[in-house]
Design an enzyme around this catalytic site. Sequence first.
Site, PDB file in Angstrom:
ATOM      1  N   HIS A 161       0.951  -1.164   0.052  1.00 25.68           N
ATOM      2  CA  HIS A 161       0.054  -0.137   0.006  1.00 25.68           C
ATOM      3  C   HIS A 161       0.885   1.101  -0.023  1.00 25.68           C
ATOM      4  CE1 HIS A 161      -3.698  -2.493   0.944  1.00 25.68           C
ATOM      5  NE2 HIS A 161      -2.795  -3.182   1.450  1.00 25.68           N
ATOM      6  N   VAL A 204      -9.061   3.655   0.351  1.00 26.96           N
ATOM      7  CA  VAL A 204      -9.156   2.334  -0.271  1.00 26.96           C
ATOM      8  C   VAL A 204      -8.362   1.401   0.511  1.00 26.96           C
ATOM      9  CG1 VAL A 204      -8.738   1.392  -2.316  1.00 26.96           C
ATOM     10  CG2 VAL A 204      -9.725   3.680  -2.395  1.00 26.96           C
ATOM     11  N   CYS A 205      -7.212   1.814   0.879  1.00 27.15           N
ATOM     12  CA  CYS A 205      -6.408   0.836   1.554  1.00 27.15           C
ATOM     13  C   CYS A 205      -7.047   0.170   2.850  1.00 27.15           C
ATOM     14  CB  CYS A 205      -4.982   1.632   1.961  1.00 27.15           C
ATOM     15  SG  CYS A 205      -3.942   1.855   0.345  1.00 27.15           S
ATOM     16  N   THR A 206      -7.368   1.174   3.464  1.00 31.16           N
ATOM     17  CA  THR A 206      -7.970   0.934   4.938  1.00 31.16           C
ATOM     18  C   THR A 206      -9.263  -0.191   4.642  1.00 31.16           C
ATOM     19  OG1 THR A 206      -7.759   3.159   5.792  1.00 31.16           O
ATOM     20  CG2 THR A 206      -9.299   1.916   7.058  1.00 31.16           C
ATOM     21  N   PHE A 245      -7.407  -3.623   3.935  1.00 39.22           N
ATOM     22  CA  PHE A 245      -6.599  -4.329   4.949  1.00 39.22           C
ATOM     23  C   PHE A 245      -7.888  -4.712   5.768  1.00 39.22           C
ATOM     24  CE2 PHE A 245      -2.704  -2.183   4.061  1.00 39.22           C
ATOM     25  CZ  PHE A 245      -1.849  -2.999   4.786  1.00 39.22           C
TER      26      PHE A 245
END
Length: 217
Positions: free
Chosen positions: A37, A44-46, A49
């Site tokens: 990331h 988006v990354c959250t 994950f």
Amino acid sequence: MGLRINDTVPNLTVETDQGTIQLHDWIGDSWAILFSHPKDFTPVCTTEFGAVAQLADEWEKRGTKVIGVSVDGVEDHKKWKGDIETVGGAKAGFPIIADDGLEVSKAFDMLPAEAYLPDGRTPADSATVRSVFIIGPDKQLKLSMTYPMTVGRNFAEVLRALDGLQMSIGKGVATPANWNVGDDVIIPATVSDEDAKAKFGEFNKILPYLRTTKAPE
């Protein structure tokens, strides 16, 4: 030359929110998925994950370890995990590599050698650090996929691809388009009809080079 399928992945020593690890030792005899990331505390990354956290039981069933990479520091990773667990509704028990020096991002060919992180950077400065790498117990790269920042990764597809790899590599077969666990598999073209019958029993010959059979147990 970038990292290619069947290359041995770099055996880096890295700092994570769970301490120092050496990649090859951490993989051990397991399969592994490294997902990267461009920055902590990004929307988006959250969600991604969080999706990985939700699949903890599925990774374990498949003998697979997962590890995140983000180009921020350990303390940011520890704080970010609270947001990840809020969004995903599950404990994020996997480690996250603190790649603020870009060693992993460059070694896995996600950034050019001359790349650096400018002061006041945004995720756009490390936008190409949006990849998934599936690594076998032999420490070789089996599959990679890279996404743009605006498209969230489909971890159901990562799971499906992992299943396909474990089936094809473990059982000496191939998987067709859209294959899922329980579907028929493809007999490699290098196997004769006679040998295919001896190894797999009955099979369906759709074309001279396309033969399907029940997935081996």
